[in-house]
Design an enzyme around this catalytic site. Sequence first.
Site, PDB file in Angstrom:
ATOM      1  N   TYR A 188       0.787  -1.086  -0.075  1.00 15.03           N
ATOM      2  CA  TYR A 188      -0.133  -0.012   0.094  1.00 15.03           C
ATOM      3  C   TYR A 188       0.837   1.314   0.089  1.00 15.03           C
ATOM      4  CZ  TYR A 188      -3.877  -3.412   1.074  1.00 15.03           C
ATOM      5  OH  TYR A 188      -4.513  -4.391   0.890  1.00 15.03           O
ATOM      6  N   ARG A 334      -7.879 -13.273  11.295  1.00 14.84           N
ATOM      7  CA  ARG A 334      -9.055 -14.224  10.943  1.00 14.84           C
ATOM      8  C   ARG A 334      -9.491 -15.120  11.932  1.00 14.84           C
ATOM      9  NH1 ARG A 334      -5.366 -16.632   6.017  1.00 14.84           N
ATOM     10  NH2 ARG A 334      -3.937 -15.996   7.342  1.00 14.84           N
ATOM     11  N   CYS A 360      -8.697 -20.812   5.069  1.00 19.38           N
ATOM     12  CA  CYS A 360      -9.124 -21.059   3.707  1.00 19.38           C
ATOM     13  C   CYS A 360      -9.347 -19.892   2.981  1.00 19.38           C
ATOM     14  CB  CYS A 360     -10.550 -21.854   4.015  1.00 19.38           C
ATOM     15  SG  CYS A 360     -11.981 -20.858   4.639  1.00 19.38           S
ATOM     16  N   CYS A 364     -13.361 -14.647   4.208  1.00 21.87           N
ATOM     17  CA  CYS A 364     -12.873 -13.514   4.575  1.00 21.87           C
ATOM     18  C   CYS A 364     -12.044 -12.788   3.329  1.00 21.87           C
ATOM     19  CB  CYS A 364     -11.959 -13.634   5.741  1.00 21.87           C
ATOM     20  SG  CYS A 364     -10.613 -14.820   5.378  1.00 21.87           S
ATOM     21  N   CYS A 377     -17.036 -15.370   7.343  1.00 22.21           N
ATOM     22  CA  CYS A 377     -16.328 -16.129   7.835  1.00 22.21           C
ATOM     23  C   CYS A 377     -16.801 -17.694   7.196  1.00 22.21           C
ATOM     24  CB  CYS A 377     -15.856 -16.356   9.202  1.00 22.21           C
ATOM     25  SG  CYS A 377     -15.020 -18.043   9.544  1.00 22.21           S
ATOM     26  N   ALA A 408     -22.515 -29.033   5.988  1.00 19.72           N
ATOM     27  CA  ALA A 408     -24.105 -28.498   6.303  1.00 19.72           C
ATOM     28  C   ALA A 408     -24.822 -29.110   7.271  1.00 19.72           C
ATOM     29  CB  ALA A 408     -24.512 -28.390   4.909  1.00 19.72           C
ATOM     30  N   GLU A 427     -26.540 -40.035   8.861  1.00 17.54           N
ATOM     31  CA  GLU A 427     -25.506 -40.357   8.265  1.00 17.54           C
ATOM     32  C   GLU A 427     -25.329 -41.880   7.543  1.00 17.54           C
ATOM     33  OE1 GLU A 427     -22.540 -40.429   5.699  1.00 17.54           O
ATOM     34  OE2 GLU A 427     -23.435 -38.506   6.515  1.00 17.54           O
TER      35      GLU A 427
END
Length: 706
Positions: A188, A334, A360, A364, A377, A408, A427
Amino acid sequence: METYFDHLFSPIKIGNMVLKNRIVHAPTDVSSSHADGEVSERDIHHHSEIAKGGVGMLIVGATSPDGKSGRPTVTGLVADGDNYIPGLARLAKSIQRYGAKAICQLQHPGRQAAIPRHNYMSSTDRVIKLPWSAGHEIVYANAEEKGKSVRAMTTEEVLAMVDTFAEAAWRIKQAGFDGVELHAAHGYLISDFMSPYLNKRNDRFGGSFENRMRFLLAICSEIKAKCGKDFPLLVRYSVDEWVPGGRELEESIEVAKVLEEAGVDALDLSQCIQESPGAGFDPMQYPEGWTVYASEAIKKAVKIPVINTHTFRNPDYCNQLIADNKTDMIGLARQLLCDPYWPIKARAGKVADIRRCISCLEGCWQESMMAQKEITCAINPACGRPEFDELKKTENPQNIAVVGGGPAGMEAARRAALLGHKVTLFEKKKELGGAILGCCMAPGKEKMKWYADWIRNQLAKSTVTVKMETAPTVEELKEFDFVVNATGAVSCVPSGVYGNTEKIKPFEAVIACPKVNCPYHPGDRMPEKVGERVVVWGDGYPAIDTATFLASIGKKVTIVTDYKEFGSDTEVIHMYVTRKRFAQTDAEALESKPYKYPVDVIENSRIREVKENGIVIEDKNFEEKFIECDDVVNCNIKADTALYEELLKEGIITFNIGDSERPSNLSHAVRTAGEFVLNLDDKFIFNPNGCIIKDVPLELSEILEK
């Protein structure tokens, strides 16, 4: 309450300011302000939530001293007028009310501005291509990247900018902040002037070390003149720029000494310029603590406090760094998006309950800053969203079935149980985790297991009933008040492929974890074997992880994708690091063992025929080419909606979330699970689009009930 990690929770002094602990919220641009740069309610909620978690100091990131000439993100904060002081005052108070010291960072993005889109200010004229920057060149769908032109500031503009920074710092003080930080890292504007790689000026602000420091030192001097010598001043700068001819540790030690002499009260150490994004963003492939060498060396050269701010996740490790005098303070950015209550949990010794950031960069960075949106996030859907704070325990518990134990389904079950509902999670396999389970097979993505283990442990401690190796029938599901379908996605062979298609193997079988003694999986697991020459067919994370795994075990891998650019829908910094690994090299600061063979990527193509000893592909010009291979691994996927459609036909109230709603990524899976929980209500109303709505007007609910 017993306090764990005594070094981490000991006080420290910066100038005349006393911090109650050593945990710092590192400056983070959350891009949540109003369009003109004024503080928004989301700004206040986001930062107060982190302050509530117990950080000793919170640095509000990326506030532009001159919004007209440069803002780092499209809705970042601005402090270029007195009219911004009231909003900044509300923000400062929202942080200080929880005992944290409030610091505001001033950052002019210069060449890396997100807005405006032209007339970018820099130390030197140049054309740049920085596709991973928030200020990247806008490239339209059918256009070619050309780079964006940046211009050198005149000497008069540089001098004027010194006063602009100081005026903004004065406003920060007037607003009631406890101190100010200058952003002199990452390429920057101030960093641009400091860098021997970027600064090619031939006036008094370029060339020698003394000249390159002149701009920053002039700003520091003017801030001290306007705000007083007792107003704490911090500087964040990059210790190593990780480019040939860039600044390295030896010069950064001299920078630290000069800044201490200039009256700077603390140093906030970072890494990289935008030409070396791996070191700056340190995605999953970078290990915890890889930058400790920097703070350890600079602490020996100065007496003022030093903050290290890269990839810290574990409180025991952070505590030991302070004990060993390798840094004075721990900067978390993070990690606090992922779990703002990291300090409270650490102090109470509840380490297993910390949701550790997996680096990951999906929420973010890729889906927020890069896309000109607000920060989120990937594994914390509550990040920046006050709606989640308003959720209360239900007074009318529902009996909920969740089908599918991927990210999920697990998140939906966990959060629904927290609200007091009776939840059963089904499951069909022997292990919870779904699509994220194969990631630990790809070298560099082991942090994904942090999240898998955390959420599995949270489920184990919850009231959720988990039924493994169970695929419920529609009749069984009718016993529940409603169903959450989280059946995920499955690999599928696209139409139009001829020949020996039985040679095509699903990626799920190829990258299955072979670990036998796993606490989350009983019995043996045998991944599918492949030959020495493998074609990986598809795109996105399934293809990336599969190719990475196969290349790491010595296979000769060729990727075939329909896309114009392989991995274009995935996180850009990970692709930057991944492509270097494919080419048998490494991103900056990484030292991995090179793959035995480079990974070849064939774009704009698809498989037409599978033969005994290879495949025939067709490119965008309909030209065919034969590629020799032993096996084809299919990474094309589609939503698994079979159960969902069956439930709808039976009139069963069903939510569809995660990859079964739309194949995407971890962020999408967890976010849709969070949306489901937000929509939980005693009464369900479907609109004509098949979506659940809540908080409807009383007259509408009355009409529909009659």
